[in-house]
Every structure is written in structure tokens, then in C-alpha cells.
Design a protein around this motif. Structure first.
Motif, PDB file in Angstrom:
ATOM      1  N   ILE A 138     -23.281 -30.007  17.503  1.00 53.52           N
ATOM      2  CA  ILE A 138     -21.830 -30.028  17.396  1.00 53.52           C
ATOM      3  C   ILE A 138     -21.420 -30.332  15.959  1.00 53.52           C
ATOM      4  CG2 ILE A 138     -19.738 -31.258  18.097  1.00 53.52           C
ATOM      5  CD1 ILE A 138     -20.974 -31.605  20.839  1.00 53.52           C
ATOM      6  N   VAL A 139     -20.466 -29.528  15.464  1.00 52.29           N
ATOM      7  CA  VAL A 139     -19.816 -29.794  14.190  1.00 52.29           C
ATOM      8  C   VAL A 139     -18.322 -29.933  14.471  1.00 52.29           C
ATOM      9  CG1 VAL A 139     -21.567 -28.669  12.759  1.00 52.29           C
ATOM     10  CG2 VAL A 139     -19.664 -27.323  13.628  1.00 52.29           C
ATOM     11  N   LYS A 140     -17.586 -30.575  13.557  1.00 53.71           N
ATOM     12  CA  LYS A 140     -16.165 -30.847  13.793  1.00 53.71           C
ATOM     13  C   LYS A 140     -15.316 -30.402  12.621  1.00 53.71           C
ATOM     14  CE  LYS A 140     -16.694 -35.130  16.441  1.00 53.71           C
ATOM     15  NZ  LYS A 140     -16.355 -36.561  16.451  1.00 53.71           N
ATOM     16  N   ILE A 141     -14.064 -30.114  12.945  1.00 57.07           N
ATOM     17  CA  ILE A 141     -13.045 -29.958  11.913  1.00 57.07           C
ATOM     18  C   ILE A 141     -11.920 -30.930  12.255  1.00 57.07           C
ATOM     19  CG2 ILE A 141     -13.586 -27.563  11.317  1.00 57.07           C
ATOM     20  CD1 ILE A 141     -11.050 -26.786  12.941  1.00 57.07           C
ATOM     21  N   THR A 142     -11.296 -31.482  11.227  1.00 53.57           N
ATOM     22  CA  THR A 142     -10.163 -32.370  11.419  1.00 53.57           C
ATOM     23  C   THR A 142      -9.075 -32.011  10.415  1.00 53.57           C
ATOM     24  OG1 THR A 142     -11.074 -34.030   9.925  1.00 53.57           O
ATOM     25  CG2 THR A 142     -11.564 -34.299  12.265  1.00 53.57           C
ATOM     26  N   ALA A 143      -7.860 -32.407  10.737  1.00 55.78           N
ATOM     27  CA  ALA A 143      -6.732 -32.195   9.833  1.00 55.78           C
ATOM     28  C   ALA A 143      -5.594 -33.099  10.268  1.00 55.78           C
ATOM     29  CB  ALA A 143      -6.284 -30.735   9.853  1.00 55.78           C
TER      30      ALA A 143
END
Length: 160
Positions: A138-143
Motif C-alpha cells: 500500500i502507498v498513500k497520497i495526502t493533501a
């Protein structure tokens, strides 16, 4: 009755004795070598290693499309095959990834596009399914999505 039991017993003894052949003589050496090699290779797995496991877009405007690239490398002992990449919601789209085997030591990448939806702090996960020992990573993106300055306030929109 004794004759029937005696007859069946004799038949069973004949069947067991007549089929008694040394099974070890039937084994071919080439099959033993192939099986040993297959068993040795079954413990070798590819290992996927990412350049980053999370990307933060920082503070963005609402509905402003964003894009990032995740690069990965096969640091294992067997070819890596990525079979699927999917996100936790439809606003995040992974693309441009290969299903071709990646040899040990080689690198590849995929792109993730985020449409900027949501409000305040948003976090999305991308699941990479591959033939690793674990099966998925699992990889994530945030903003932090700022409100759209052109959007009407909800109370005014409801009154219209």
C-alpha cells in the motif's frame, strides 16, 4: 460361509502379493532433480521496494487535478509481476503501469492522478497487488483541500 470368507481372503492375498513391485525402481533421476530445483525456487520471492510510500500534495485548491509518480524496484530473487493497482476511491486513478515481469534489480513506475475532491485533510490509499510473499503493498497520497472560493455557501445554495 467359511468357504466364502476363505475365498475372499485368498483373493486379497493374491492381489497384494502379485502387485508388489519396488516403487523406488520406477523413480527417474531427472524427475528427482527437477523436483529439487522447483522446491528450491519456490522459496524465492520478488520484493517490491518503493522510492516513497506516501506523497503529500500539500495545500491545494478544491477540484484542482494533481498527479504524482511512484517508482518501485524489484529487490528480490525472482521476477516481479504487478497484477493490479487500485485506489480506495474513484477520485484517485492509478495508471501507466506494466504487467510485464520485472527482473530482479530492475525498476518501473506508475502514475496516480487525484482530481482534488474532498475538503480539509484527505488521504487516499493505492493497493499494489503483485506476486510478492505478502501479496500486496500500500502507498498513500495526502493533501489539504482548500474550499473552492467560487462555490456558493451551502445555505445560499439550499435557498435557491
Amino acid at each position: 460361509m467359511k468357504k466364502v470368507i476363505f475365498g475372499l481372503s485368498a483373493l486379497c492375498i493374491i492381489a497384494f502379493v502379485s502387485c508388489k513391485e519396488n516403487a523406488a525402481k520406477k523413480i527417474e533421476e531427472s524427475n528427482v532433480i527437477a523436483a529439487a530445483e522447483r522446491d528450491a525456487n519456490s522459496t524465492k520471492f520478488p520484493v517490491i521496494e518503493f522510492d516513497k510510500t506516501e506523497h503529500d500534495f500539500g495545500e491545494i485548491e478544491a477540484k484542482a487535478p494533481q498527479e504524482t509518480t511512484f517508482t518501485y524496484k524489484n529487490t528480490g530473487d525472482a521476477p516481479l509481476v504487478v497484477t493490479n493497482i487500485k485506489s480506495s476511491c474513484g477520485c484517485t486513478v492509478p495508471q501507466d503501469w506494466s504487467r510485464d515481469p520485472l527482473a530482479p534489480g530492475e525498476s518501473a513506475s506508475f502514475t496516480v492522478k487525484f482530481n482534488g475532491s474532498g475538503s480539509n485533510k484527505v488521504s487516499k490509499t493505492i493497493t499494489v497487488t503483485a506476486n510478492t510473499e505478502k501479496g500486496s503493498e500500500i502507498v498513500k497520497i495526502t493533501a489539504f483541500v482548500k474550499p473552492d472560493p467560487n462555490a456558493q455557501p451551502k445555505a445560499a445554495a439550499a435557498a435557491n
